[in-house]
Scaffold this motif. Sequence first.
Motif, PDB file in Angstrom:
ATOM      1  N   MET A  72       0.906  -1.388  -0.016  1.00 17.84           N
ATOM      2  CA  MET A  72       0.148   0.015  -0.033  1.00 17.84           C
ATOM      3  C   MET A  72       0.817   1.303  -0.078  1.00 17.84           C
ATOM      4  O   MET A  72       1.920   1.313   0.866  1.00 17.84           O
ATOM      5  N   LEU A  73       0.562   2.234  -0.812  1.00 19.95           N
ATOM      6  CA  LEU A  73       1.261   3.345  -0.855  1.00 19.95           C
ATOM      7  C   LEU A  73       1.072   4.289   0.472  1.00 19.95           C
ATOM      8  O   LEU A  73      -0.098   3.858   1.264  1.00 19.95           O
ATOM      9  N   PRO A  74       1.919   5.092   1.042  1.00 21.01           N
ATOM     10  CA  PRO A  74       1.866   5.787   2.345  1.00 21.01           C
ATOM     11  C   PRO A  74       0.546   6.407   2.284  1.00 21.01           C
ATOM     12  O   PRO A  74      -0.111   6.243   3.378  1.00 21.01           O
ATOM     13  N   ARG A  75       0.046   7.103   1.250  1.00 20.96           N
ATOM     14  CA  ARG A  75      -1.334   7.955   1.510  1.00 20.96           C
ATOM     15  C   ARG A  75      -2.405   7.118   0.834  1.00 20.96           C
ATOM     16  O   ARG A  75      -3.557   7.816   0.246  1.00 20.96           O
ATOM     17  N   ALA A  76      -2.545   5.756   0.898  1.00 18.84           N
ATOM     18  CA  ALA A  76      -3.711   4.992   0.211  1.00 18.84           C
ATOM     19  C   ALA A  76      -4.757   5.177   1.006  1.00 18.84           C
ATOM     20  O   ALA A  76      -6.082   4.857   0.798  1.00 18.84           O
ATOM     21  N   THR A  77      -4.681   5.575   2.226  1.00 16.79           N
ATOM     22  CA  THR A  77      -5.651   5.699   3.307  1.00 16.79           C
ATOM     23  C   THR A  77      -5.836   7.159   3.844  1.00 16.79           C
ATOM     24  O   THR A  77      -4.914   8.019   3.304  1.00 16.79           O
ATOM     25  N   ASP A  78      -6.785   7.445   4.910  1.00 18.72           N
ATOM     26  CA  ASP A  78      -6.897   8.803   5.077  1.00 18.72           C
ATOM     27  C   ASP A  78      -5.700   9.220   6.035  1.00 18.72           C
ATOM     28  O   ASP A  78      -5.766  10.496   6.308  1.00 18.72           O
ATOM     29  N   GLN A  79      -4.984   8.280   6.497  1.00 17.82           N
ATOM     30  CA  GLN A  79      -3.711   8.751   7.420  1.00 17.82           C
ATOM     31  C   GLN A  79      -2.530   8.081   6.726  1.00 17.82           C
ATOM     32  O   GLN A  79      -2.606   7.276   6.291  1.00 17.82           O
ATOM     33  N   ARG A  80      -1.607   8.802   6.827  1.00 23.20           N
ATOM     34  CA  ARG A  80      -0.233   8.426   6.103  1.00 23.20           C
ATOM     35  C   ARG A  80       0.311   7.214   6.910  1.00 23.20           C
ATOM     36  O   ARG A  80       0.162   7.246   8.167  1.00 23.20           O
ATOM     37  N   THR A  81       0.762   6.175   6.388  1.00 26.43           N
ATOM     38  CA  THR A  81       1.415   5.251   6.990  1.00 26.43           C
ATOM     39  C   THR A  81       2.820   4.670   6.405  1.00 26.43           C
ATOM     40  O   THR A  81       3.197   5.117   5.295  1.00 26.43           O
ATOM     41  N   ASP A  82       3.813   4.423   7.025  1.00 29.37           N
ATOM     42  CA  ASP A  82       5.282   4.501   6.658  1.00 29.37           C
ATOM     43  C   ASP A  82       5.418   3.373   5.701  1.00 29.37           C
ATOM     44  O   ASP A  82       4.654   2.299   5.703  1.00 29.37           O
ATOM     45  N   ARG A  83       6.109   3.369   4.631  1.00 35.69           N
ATOM     46  CA  ARG A  83       6.371   2.431   3.858  1.00 35.69           C
ATOM     47  C   ARG A  83       7.127   1.281   4.614  1.00 35.69           C
ATOM     48  O   ARG A  83       7.885   1.288   5.430  1.00 35.69           O
ATOM     49  N   GLU A  84       6.692  -0.035   4.093  1.00 31.64           N
ATOM     50  CA  GLU A  84       7.271  -1.161   5.086  1.00 31.64           C
ATOM     51  C   GLU A  84       8.607  -1.351   4.669  1.00 31.64           C
ATOM     52  O   GLU A  84       9.447  -1.728   5.543  1.00 31.64           O
ATOM     53  N   ALA A  85       9.274  -0.783   3.620  1.00 33.29           N
ATOM     54  CA  ALA A  85      10.638  -0.932   3.187  1.00 33.29           C
ATOM     55  C   ALA A  85      11.392  -0.014   4.212  1.00 33.29           C
ATOM     56  O   ALA A  85      12.389  -0.205   4.810  1.00 33.29           O
ATOM     57  N   ILE A 121       3.424 -10.896 -10.181  1.00 32.61           N
ATOM     58  CA  ILE A 121       2.423  -9.857 -10.045  1.00 32.61           C
ATOM     59  C   ILE A 121       2.594  -8.960  -8.861  1.00 32.61           C
ATOM     60  O   ILE A 121       2.458  -9.447  -7.890  1.00 32.61           O
ATOM     61  N   ASP A 122       2.723  -7.855  -9.446  1.00 37.75           N
ATOM     62  CA  ASP A 122       2.830  -6.871  -8.274  1.00 37.75           C
ATOM     63  C   ASP A 122       1.572  -5.951  -8.048  1.00 37.75           C
ATOM     64  O   ASP A 122       0.934  -5.176  -9.315  1.00 37.75           O
ATOM     65  N   CYS A 123       1.159  -5.918  -6.972  1.00 35.16           N
ATOM     66  CA  CYS A 123      -0.145  -5.328  -6.628  1.00 35.16           C
ATOM     67  C   CYS A 123       0.110  -4.010  -5.845  1.00 35.16           C
ATOM     68  O   CYS A 123       0.279  -4.326  -4.609  1.00 35.16           O
ATOM     69  N   ASP A 124      -0.095  -2.877  -6.000  1.00 30.39           N
ATOM     70  CA  ASP A 124       0.222  -1.475  -5.254  1.00 30.39           C
ATOM     71  C   ASP A 124      -1.025  -1.042  -5.144  1.00 30.39           C
ATOM     72  O   ASP A 124      -1.761  -0.439  -6.015  1.00 30.39           O
ATOM     73  N   VAL A 125      -1.393  -0.785  -3.958  1.00 31.20           N
ATOM     74  CA  VAL A 125      -2.804  -0.006  -3.737  1.00 31.20           C
ATOM     75  C   VAL A 125      -2.415   1.441  -3.605  1.00 31.20           C
ATOM     76  O   VAL A 125      -1.869   1.975  -2.757  1.00 31.20           O
ATOM     77  N   LEU A 126      -3.029   1.936  -4.525  1.00 33.87           N
ATOM     78  CA  LEU A 126      -2.936   3.516  -4.547  1.00 33.87           C
ATOM     79  C   LEU A 126      -4.137   4.248  -3.849  1.00 33.87           C
ATOM     80  O   LEU A 126      -3.748   5.308  -3.430  1.00 33.87           O
ATOM     81  N   GLN A 127      -5.064   3.622  -3.440  1.00 34.81           N
ATOM     82  CA  GLN A 127      -6.172   4.312  -2.686  1.00 34.81           C
ATOM     83  C   GLN A 127      -7.131   3.021  -2.068  1.00 34.81           C
ATOM     84  O   GLN A 127      -7.417   1.992  -2.946  1.00 34.81           O
ATOM     85  N   ALA A 128      -7.296   3.169  -0.868  1.00 43.52           N
ATOM     86  CA  ALA A 128      -8.208   2.119  -0.383  1.00 43.52           C
ATOM     87  C   ALA A 128      -9.439   2.551   0.354  1.00 43.52           C
ATOM     88  O   ALA A 128      -9.558   3.512   0.948  1.00 43.52           O
ATOM     89  N   ASP A 129     -10.434   1.763  -0.099  1.00 46.57           N
ATOM     90  CA  ASP A 129     -11.608   2.203   0.606  1.00 46.57           C
ATOM     91  C   ASP A 129     -12.438   0.566   0.708  1.00 46.57           C
ATOM     92  O   ASP A 129     -13.718   0.648   0.355  1.00 46.57           O
ATOM     93  N   GLY A 130     -11.664  -0.425   1.309  1.00 47.34           N
ATOM     94  CA  GLY A 130     -12.077  -1.574   1.420  1.00 47.34           C
ATOM     95  C   GLY A 130     -11.929  -2.481   0.184  1.00 47.34           C
ATOM     96  O   GLY A 130     -12.038  -2.124  -0.842  1.00 47.34           O
ATOM     97  N   GLY A 131     -11.631  -3.849   0.335  1.00 55.06           N
ATOM     98  CA  GLY A 131     -11.656  -4.640  -0.817  1.00 55.06           C
ATOM     99  C   GLY A 131     -10.355  -4.755  -1.654  1.00 55.06           C
ATOM    100  O   GLY A 131     -10.426  -5.199  -2.641  1.00 55.06           O
ATOM    101  N   THR A 132      -9.221  -4.340  -0.998  1.00 54.38           N
ATOM    102  CA  THR A 132      -8.129  -4.248  -1.693  1.00 54.38           C
ATOM    103  C   THR A 132      -7.535  -5.574  -2.171  1.00 54.38           C
ATOM    104  O   THR A 132      -6.985  -5.303  -3.201  1.00 54.38           O
ATOM    105  N   ARG A 133      -7.698  -6.457  -1.480  1.00 52.65           N
ATOM    106  CA  ARG A 133      -7.274  -7.824  -2.011  1.00 52.65           C
ATOM    107  C   ARG A 133      -8.342  -8.420  -2.968  1.00 52.65           C
ATOM    108  O   ARG A 133      -7.462  -9.264  -3.898  1.00 52.65           O
ATOM    109  N   THR A 134      -9.589  -8.200  -3.059  1.00 55.39           N
ATOM    110  CA  THR A 134     -10.334  -8.716  -3.771  1.00 55.39           C
ATOM    111  C   THR A 134      -9.871  -7.980  -5.020  1.00 55.39           C
ATOM    112  O   THR A 134     -10.068  -8.620  -6.274  1.00 55.39           O
TER     113      THR A 134
END
Length: 245
Positions: A72-85, A121-134
């Motif tokens: 997931m990108l840092p601002r895929a959600t309403d609050q920034r999260t650090d990159r896992e790297a 297959i690389d899956c990068d979440v640009l924006q999350a509003d539920g159901g990212t894995r599906t």
Amino acid sequence: MTDIQPIARPSGRAADQVREVRLETHVSKYAEGSCLAKFGDTHVLCTASVEDRVPGWMKGGGRGWVTAEYGMLPRATDQRTDREAARGKQTGRTQEIQRLIGRALRAVTDMATLGELQIRIDCDVLQADGGTRTAAITGGYVALALAIRHLREIGALKADPLKEPVAAISCGLWRGLPVLDLDYAEDSSAQADANFVLTASGGIVEVQGTAEQDPFSQVQFLDLLALAHKGTQELVAAQRAALAG
């Protein structure tokens, strides 16, 4: 299936209605296959990269491999999260989701026909509003199919290793009633939620279901499964339309 009762969902959708789904292909200049999967406000970029090698434990066996990575990108959600790297390791959630994506895509791929090639297959979440894995599984299949089409066009594959499409959708109990394709507002308050990975022919690849409050019944589970079959059939139609475009 129990009759679906009218319900006022936060999104205004009917209980058995998926979000607006768009599968945009060829969005990456360099990847052999790519798809931007949009499930409402959930947007996931899926790319497929072909490698002429397989994991060491598979060398010489004449079989290929399909694997996935998810993030997931840092601002895929309403609050920034650090990159896992930046944190130095992946979370358990990330590892679980990318393994799910890989299992789903391998379930519909004939590895012997693929030969000793690996497709990532690389899956990068640009924006999350539920159901990212599906969304990642559904878009990941399109990216994989495009990469395989490319391999066939250049003569690297003589036959199609894909057996049939695979797609995934979430279902849940919201205010006690079964609903299809949960967005975040529903997922965060659902009494139960489940992710279904199904093939075009209706085969079950994987089911992940959890009671968030009281246990749910077998009848309720079957209601969710029926919704999932309806939803994935619509997603498979969208996949086919995207690949035909």
